[in-house]
Design an enzyme around this catalytic site. Structure first.
Site, PDB file in Angstrom:
ATOM      1  N   ASP A  72      32.836  83.053  -9.831  1.00 55.97           N
ATOM      2  CA  ASP A  72      33.062  81.581  -9.907  1.00 55.97           C
ATOM      3  C   ASP A  72      34.511  81.350  -9.978  1.00 55.97           C
ATOM      4  O   ASP A  72      34.996  80.201  -9.848  1.00 55.97           O
ATOM      5  CB  ASP A  72      32.227  81.167 -11.050  1.00 55.97           C
ATOM      6  CG  ASP A  72      30.872  81.196 -11.132  1.00 55.97           C
ATOM      7  OD1 ASP A  72      30.545  81.092  -9.979  1.00 55.97           O
ATOM      8  OD2 ASP A  72      30.485  81.607 -12.104  1.00 55.97           O
TER       9      ASP A  72
ATOM     10  N   TRP B 159      25.657  68.199 -16.598  1.00 54.26           N
ATOM     11  CA  TRP B 159      26.841  67.280 -15.992  1.00 54.26           C
ATOM     12  C   TRP B 159      26.905  65.948 -16.135  1.00 54.26           C
ATOM     13  O   TRP B 159      27.669  65.626 -16.751  1.00 54.26           O
ATOM     14  CB  TRP B 159      27.055  67.948 -14.280  1.00 54.26           C
ATOM     15  CG  TRP B 159      28.529  68.024 -13.768  1.00 54.26           C
ATOM     16  CD1 TRP B 159      29.526  67.293 -14.498  1.00 54.26           C
ATOM     17  CD2 TRP B 159      29.045  68.701 -12.888  1.00 54.26           C
ATOM     18  NE1 TRP B 159      30.588  67.364 -13.729  1.00 54.26           N
ATOM     19  CE2 TRP B 159      30.388  68.260 -12.870  1.00 54.26           C
ATOM     20  CE3 TRP B 159      28.653  69.445 -11.869  1.00 54.26           C
ATOM     21  CZ2 TRP B 159      31.366  68.773 -11.828  1.00 54.26           C
ATOM     22  CZ3 TRP B 159      29.366  69.943 -11.192  1.00 54.26           C
ATOM     23  CH2 TRP B 159      30.777  69.902 -10.847  1.00 54.26           C
TER      24      TRP B 159
ATOM     25  N   TRP C  57      28.039  80.515   3.055  1.00 50.45           N
ATOM     26  CA  TRP C  57      28.993  79.439   2.983  1.00 50.45           C
ATOM     27  C   TRP C  57      29.812  79.098   3.938  1.00 50.45           C
ATOM     28  O   TRP C  57      30.629  80.208   4.254  1.00 50.45           O
ATOM     29  CB  TRP C  57      29.744  79.541   1.472  1.00 50.45           C
ATOM     30  CG  TRP C  57      28.752  79.294   0.316  1.00 50.45           C
ATOM     31  CD1 TRP C  57      27.455  80.088   0.083  1.00 50.45           C
ATOM     32  CD2 TRP C  57      28.728  78.407  -0.923  1.00 50.45           C
ATOM     33  NE1 TRP C  57      26.891  79.626  -1.266  1.00 50.45           N
ATOM     34  CE2 TRP C  57      27.815  78.949  -1.684  1.00 50.45           C
ATOM     35  CE3 TRP C  57      29.700  77.546  -1.279  1.00 50.45           C
ATOM     36  CZ2 TRP C  57      27.844  77.943  -3.011  1.00 50.45           C
ATOM     37  CZ3 TRP C  57      29.600  76.828  -2.394  1.00 50.45           C
ATOM     38  CH2 TRP C  57      28.552  77.027  -3.269  1.00 50.45           C
TER      39      TRP C  57
ATOM     40  N   ASN D   3      25.144  77.460 -10.778  1.00 48.59           N
ATOM     41  CA  ASN D   3      24.835  77.258 -12.131  1.00 48.59           C
ATOM     42  C   ASN D   3      23.683  78.025 -12.778  1.00 48.59           C
ATOM     43  O   ASN D   3      23.041  78.730 -11.932  1.00 48.59           O
ATOM     44  CB  ASN D   3      24.876  76.009 -12.824  1.00 48.59           C
ATOM     45  CG  ASN D   3      25.888  75.691 -13.913  1.00 48.59           C
ATOM     46  OD1 ASN D   3      25.540  76.201 -14.853  1.00 48.59           O
ATOM     47  ND2 ASN D   3      26.711  74.960 -13.941  1.00 48.59           N
TER      48      ASN D   3
ATOM     49  N   GLU E 289      29.143  87.114  -6.704  1.00 49.63           N
ATOM     50  CA  GLU E 289      30.373  86.279  -6.106  1.00 49.63           C
ATOM     51  C   GLU E 289      30.745  85.741  -7.448  1.00 49.63           C
ATOM     52  O   GLU E 289      30.162  84.886  -7.862  1.00 49.63           O
ATOM     53  CB  GLU E 289      29.983  85.752  -4.858  1.00 49.63           C
ATOM     54  CG  GLU E 289      29.618  86.469  -3.772  1.00 49.63           C
ATOM     55  CD  GLU E 289      29.632  85.596  -2.575  1.00 49.63           C
ATOM     56  OE1 GLU E 289      29.960  84.220  -2.719  1.00 49.63           O
ATOM     57  OE2 GLU E 289      29.494  86.025  -1.558  1.00 49.63           O
TER      58      GLU E 289
ATOM     59  N   TRP F  41      29.900  77.857 -17.461  1.00 48.07           N
ATOM     60  CA  TRP F  41      29.675  77.793 -16.205  1.00 48.07           C
ATOM     61  C   TRP F  41      30.469  78.839 -15.428  1.00 48.07           C
ATOM     62  O   TRP F  41      29.737  78.979 -14.172  1.00 48.07           O
ATOM     63  CB  TRP F  41      29.658  76.377 -15.710  1.00 48.07           C
ATOM     64  CG  TRP F  41      31.359  76.016 -15.468  1.00 48.07           C
ATOM     65  CD1 TRP F  41      32.056  75.448 -16.527  1.00 48.07           C
ATOM     66  CD2 TRP F  41      32.429  76.158 -14.609  1.00 48.07           C
ATOM     67  NE1 TRP F  41      33.236  75.224 -16.265  1.00 48.07           N
ATOM     68  CE2 TRP F  41      33.596  75.750 -14.922  1.00 48.07           C
ATOM     69  CE3 TRP F  41      32.143  76.814 -13.369  1.00 48.07           C
ATOM     70  CZ2 TRP F  41      34.609  75.803 -14.287  1.00 48.07           C
ATOM     71  CZ3 TRP F  41      33.341  77.038 -12.426  1.00 48.07           C
ATOM     72  CH2 TRP F  41      34.494  76.369 -12.892  1.00 48.07           C
TER      73      TRP F  41
ATOM     74  N   LYS G 153      23.967  80.345  -4.282  1.00 46.18           N
ATOM     75  CA  LYS G 153      25.326  80.955  -4.636  1.00 46.18           C
ATOM     76  C   LYS G 153      24.788  82.369  -4.688  1.00 46.18           C
ATOM     77  O   LYS G 153      23.672  82.894  -5.353  1.00 46.18           O
ATOM     78  CB  LYS G 153      25.745  80.487  -6.108  1.00 46.18           C
ATOM     79  CG  LYS G 153      26.880  81.399  -6.666  1.00 46.18           C
ATOM     80  CD  LYS G 153      28.145  81.187  -5.951  1.00 46.18           C
ATOM     81  CE  LYS G 153      29.151  82.201  -6.911  1.00 46.18           C
ATOM     82  NZ  LYS G 153      30.720  81.744  -6.322  1.00 46.18           N
TER      83      LYS G 153
ATOM     84  N   ASP H  16      28.846  70.502  -5.664  1.00 43.68           N
ATOM     85  CA  ASP H  16      29.673  69.987  -6.994  1.00 43.68           C
ATOM     86  C   ASP H  16      30.517  68.549  -6.644  1.00 43.68           C
ATOM     87  O   ASP H  16      31.070  67.737  -7.602  1.00 43.68           O
ATOM     88  CB  ASP H  16      30.995  70.778  -7.343  1.00 43.68           C
ATOM     89  CG  ASP H  16      30.326  72.173  -7.942  1.00 43.68           C
ATOM     90  OD1 ASP H  16      29.065  72.039  -8.421  1.00 43.68           O
ATOM     91  OD2 ASP H  16      31.252  73.037  -8.071  1.00 43.68           O
TER      92      ASP H  16
END
Length: 321
Positions: free
Chosen positions: A295, A194, A73, A221, A293, A264, A289, A149
């Site tokens: 959220d 979502w 990322w 997710n 790590e 989530w 993801k 997102d």
């Protein structure tokens, strides 16, 4: 390097099928230009294992997480962004591997959720940042997940803010088209829990999906691959019906081995899923993801910050408890 050029010239002459996948902004296929996916040598799991060789959890984390190809990322923490993406894509290129990069710096990022709030200081700052991101990759083969997102996070935004965000994403896709011809860019489309497929198809289209190679699902997710495949196909049905095209999609399988329990943010009892690969119900299954790590300051990650590596969470995710 033997990979240049294994791109199929025939692809340039393939006739589109009726109501088939819309042509990508790029002719090159980075998966044919490389020999497998790149495993980040500086991933959070890799660093933790190196720093804690005597920890009883280290062998399992090393075997199951540290050497699995997954995304890196990039955001405000990455320093000079063109230098950072160039170094990462270059390191992968030198090994004939395909890197996965995530651009995560849109202005007003995570505006409604808040756990990962931040991003560029303004739309113009973002435009400069993402142009440099693409320029750093340049002609090297790569996969980019564009702003996780960003199209699902509309719940508290005004129409002006939504229009502004869609404009930033369209501008980003233009930069990749111009500067990174061997990169497949996937515009993030949230997850099955979502927005309904019709809503997401409209948001994708309005944000410039025609310029992208495809869209991404389930980033950070837990929904199963089957649930995401059904949702991706439903989004494509809506795209086809409304706009006359469809797109390939990829699924983040890094933490979906046990599916979703409806939460989530650091839910307990989740499990790693199918490792990064081509196919599997989508164009690619990717670890986007990094398992372990956080959220954010929530769930089994209480007291942590988003992105912080939690070895106990990682260890339990390997076994699903």
């Amino acid at each position: 390097m033997r990979r240049r050029l294994r791109v199929l010239v025939a692809a340039l002459f393939t006739l589109p099928l009726a109501l088939a996948v819309a042509p990508s902004a790029h002719a090159a296929d980075p998966t044919t230009m490389t020999n497998g996916f790149y495993a980040d040598p500086d991933s959070s799991a890799k660093r933790w294992v190196a720093a804690n060789p005597g920890d009883g959890r280290a062998p399992a984390i090393n075997a199951s997480l540290a050497n699995t190809p997954m995304a890196r990322w990039f955001g405000s923490w990455s320093g000079t962004i063109g230098t950072a993406t160039g170094a990462y894509a270059g390191a992968a290129d030198s090994r004939d591997k395909l890197p996965i990069l995530v651009a995560y710096n849109v202005y007003n990022r995570d505006y409604c959720g808040g756990h990962s709030a931040g991003g560029a200081a303004s739309p113009s700052a973002y435009a400069t940042w993402i142009a440099q991101f693409a320029g750093g990759i340049a002609n090297r083969p790569a996969v980019v997940i564009l702003e996780p997102d960003s199209l699902g996070d509309y719940g508290c935004m005004t129409q002006a803010q939504i229009d502004e965000r869609e404009g930033m994403l369209t501008g980003a896709l233009t930069q990749f088209s111009r500067q990174a011809p061997n990169t497949w860019v996937y515009l993030d489309a949230g997850n099955p829990g979502w927005a309904d497929a019709a809503t997401m198809a409209r948001r994708l289209h309005e944000a410039g999906l025609r310029q992208a190679h495809g869209f991404s699902l389930n980033v950070s997710n837990y929904f199963t691959t089957a649930e995401n495949t059904a949702y991706g196909n439903a989004v494509n049905s809506e795209l086809n019906a409304r706009y006359g095209y469809t797109k390939p999609f990829v699924v983040d399988t890094s933490r979906n081995g046990n599916g979703s329990n409806g939460q989530w943010c650091n839910p307990s009892g989740r499990r790693i899923g199918t490792p990064t690969q081509l196919g599997g119900g989508a164009e690619m299954l990717l670890w986007i993801k990094a398992p372990g790590e956080s959220d954010g300051n929530c769930g089994v990650g209480g007291g942590s910050s988003a992105g912080q590596f939690l070895p106990e969470v990682a260890y339990k995710m390997i076994y699903g408890y």
